[in-house]
Design an enzyme around this catalytic site. Sequence first.
Site, PDB file in Angstrom:
ATOM      1  N   GLY A  89       0.845  -1.195   0.000  1.00  0.00           N
ATOM      2  CA  GLY A  89       0.000   0.000   0.000  1.00  0.00           C
ATOM      3  C   GLY A  89       0.876   1.239   0.000  1.00  0.00           C
ATOM      4  O   GLY A  89       0.557   2.253  -0.635  1.00  0.00           O
ATOM      5  N   GLN A 126      -7.571   0.206   3.967  1.00  0.00           N
ATOM      6  CA  GLN A 126      -8.363  -0.425   5.039  1.00  0.00           C
ATOM      7  C   GLN A 126      -9.791  -0.731   4.593  1.00  0.00           C
ATOM      8  O   GLN A 126     -10.534  -1.400   5.312  1.00  0.00           O
ATOM      9  CB  GLN A 126      -8.402   0.485   6.284  1.00  0.00           C
ATOM     10  CG  GLN A 126      -7.063   0.683   6.962  1.00  0.00           C
ATOM     11  CD  GLN A 126      -6.624  -0.513   7.807  1.00  0.00           C
ATOM     12  OE1 GLN A 126      -7.403  -1.430   8.088  1.00  0.00           O
ATOM     13  NE2 GLN A 126      -5.368  -0.519   8.200  1.00  0.00           N
ATOM     14  N   SER A 157      -3.810  -2.753  -0.387  1.00  0.00           N
ATOM     15  CA  SER A 157      -2.738  -3.604   0.148  1.00  0.00           C
ATOM     16  C   SER A 157      -3.299  -4.976   0.486  1.00  0.00           C
ATOM     17  O   SER A 157      -4.475  -5.096   0.856  1.00  0.00           O
ATOM     18  CB  SER A 157      -2.174  -2.939   1.408  1.00  0.00           C
ATOM     19  OG  SER A 157      -1.202  -3.762   1.985  1.00  0.00           O
ATOM     20  N   HIS A 211      -2.120  -7.242   2.920  1.00  0.00           N
ATOM     21  CA  HIS A 211      -2.042  -7.867   4.247  1.00  0.00           C
ATOM     22  C   HIS A 211      -3.122  -7.442   5.225  1.00  0.00           C
ATOM     23  O   HIS A 211      -3.168  -7.921   6.352  1.00  0.00           O
ATOM     24  CB  HIS A 211      -0.634  -7.715   4.841  1.00  0.00           C
ATOM     25  CG  HIS A 211      -0.258  -6.345   5.293  1.00  0.00           C
ATOM     26  ND1 HIS A 211      -0.246  -5.998   6.620  1.00  0.00           N
ATOM     27  CD2 HIS A 211       0.149  -5.254   4.614  1.00  0.00           C
ATOM     28  CE1 HIS A 211       0.169  -4.735   6.728  1.00  0.00           C
ATOM     29  NE2 HIS A 211       0.414  -4.274   5.527  1.00  0.00           N
ATOM     30  N   CYS A 249       5.828   5.494  19.084  1.00  0.00           N
ATOM     31  CA  CYS A 249       6.849   5.615  20.120  1.00  0.00           C
ATOM     32  C   CYS A 249       8.173   5.073  19.611  1.00  0.00           C
ATOM     33  O   CYS A 249       8.222   4.203  18.753  1.00  0.00           O
ATOM     34  CB  CYS A 249       6.435   4.861  21.370  1.00  0.00           C
ATOM     35  SG  CYS A 249       5.983   3.190  21.075  1.00  0.00           S
TER      36      CYS A 249
HETATM   37  C1  PLP Z   1      -4.608   3.368   5.480  1.00  0.00           C
HETATM   38  C2  PLP Z   1      -3.305   2.729   5.152  1.00  0.00           C
HETATM   39  N1  PLP Z   1      -2.636   3.129   4.070  1.00  0.00           N
HETATM   40  C3  PLP Z   1      -1.463   2.568   3.707  1.00  0.00           C
HETATM   41  C4  PLP Z   1      -0.912   1.568   4.463  1.00  0.00           C
HETATM   42  C5  PLP Z   1       0.400   0.967   4.027  1.00  0.00           C
HETATM   43  O1  PLP Z   1       0.215  -0.299   3.499  1.00  0.00           O
HETATM   44  P1  PLP Z   1       1.452  -1.342   3.492  1.00  0.00           P
HETATM   45  O2  PLP Z   1       1.610  -1.807   4.913  1.00  0.00           O
HETATM   46  O3  PLP Z   1       1.022  -2.418   2.563  1.00  0.00           O
HETATM   47  O4  PLP Z   1       2.631  -0.597   3.012  1.00  0.00           O
HETATM   48  C6  PLP Z   1      -1.563   1.118   5.621  1.00  0.00           C
HETATM   49  C7  PLP Z   1      -0.966   0.076   6.483  1.00  0.00           C
HETATM   50  O5  PLP Z   1      -1.060   0.128   7.680  1.00  0.00           O
HETATM   51  C8  PLP Z   1      -2.803   1.720   5.974  1.00  0.00           C
HETATM   52  O6  PLP Z   1      -3.467   1.332   7.052  1.00  0.00           O
END
Ligand code: PLP
Length: 376
Positions: A70, A177, A197, A199, A325
């Site tokens: 993503g 998401q 994305s 995962h 953090c």
């Molecule tokens: C809203 C959003 N955009 C982009 C990403 C990035 O995706 P990736 O982990 O595949 O790089 C995430 C991942 O946490 C996400 O929640």
Amino acid sequence: MKVYLDNNATTKVSKEVLDSMLPFFNEEFGNPSSMHDEGFKIKKMVNSAKKDIAEVLNVDSKEIYFTSSGTEANNFALKGLAYANKVKSEIITTKIEHHSVLHTCKFLETLGYTVHYLDVDQEGFVDLEQLKSLISDNTLVVSIILANNEIGTIQRIRDIKKICDLYSTYLHIDAVQALTHISLDLKAMDVDLASFSGHKINAPKGIGFLYVKDQTKIVSVMHGGQQENSLRSGTENVAYIKGISVALTSGIKRLDEYTNKLNDLSNYLLNRLNELEVDYILNGPLVGPQRLAGNLNLSFKNKDSMLLTYLLNKKGIYCSTGSACDTTTIEVSHVIKALNLPTEYSSAVLRVSMSLETTKTDIDYFIEMLVESLKE
Ligand SMILES: Cc1ncc(COP(=O)(O)O)c(C=O)c1O
């Protein structure tokens, strides 16, 4: 007992997805660019995975470009537009984007772009009046997170699109998401670009894709071979492409079940907190159509996020804090900051994110351990 409540961070690869991927590691291992039968076979599979994805999203398969994540899809969208359209020099985004958008925008500022970061209201909705006041003929793209990864807010994209259309401004959505978690008809939404994305939807980490509407003026940010119509070079991650297409087609079939089950569990959790008179705020919208199912972002009065997650972790409960953090500092996340919470509620933020595997027993255990931890 172990309870995983961090599905907005990442999800388990499902057995169905894993099984679909396995042959592409050592049986069907050809390179899709090879000019022989082993290559043609794999190319056919890649094209058919793309077709399946495009069908679910109601777009043309030529408009889908596989990426490594993503993050890469967001970089590709924003840098690809910026490098290709130098006549417009402004970008609009929000204060609650994922870092892959925010940090890309910060980078584009160093190249001379002016970026405006929209405020959001207490539930995380974009300020449309502010958007109207900032957008102009000089705005190249409006980039909006469709479903927020921390507070679950699902933006009213059609209203945003209408504003973009007045200025022929591209609309990019970060829909990472949202995939398989809300119904997505990209043609009806009429967005220009959308990032995804694997995962978050039971496919592996390290695969994503970008939707780019036909006729969008964009250039590659990855130079090399002619894969993906020369817009995203690099030998295709064949097994993972298979995995994300299976995860998507299978996930979308369970969308109603997912929404109903996770909204029920969310309401159950919140009702139990009310019955037990826990002093909390639900950040983001109420459980319902404007909130990602299974995402609850909770603030507790005068408590500490790190201590709470530490105590819950010791009890086998895995969820996120609303903080970023490192070893020396703890800072309230930019998303939580943008909500302007009363200070006594901003230092203890927990994000609970469920999956179809989450049970009422998991939630009961979470509540019992949370109440115990809040007393410590
Ligand atoms: C809203 C959003 N955009 C982009 C990403 C990035 O995706 P990736 O982990 O595949 O790089 C995430 C991942 O946490 C996400 O929640």
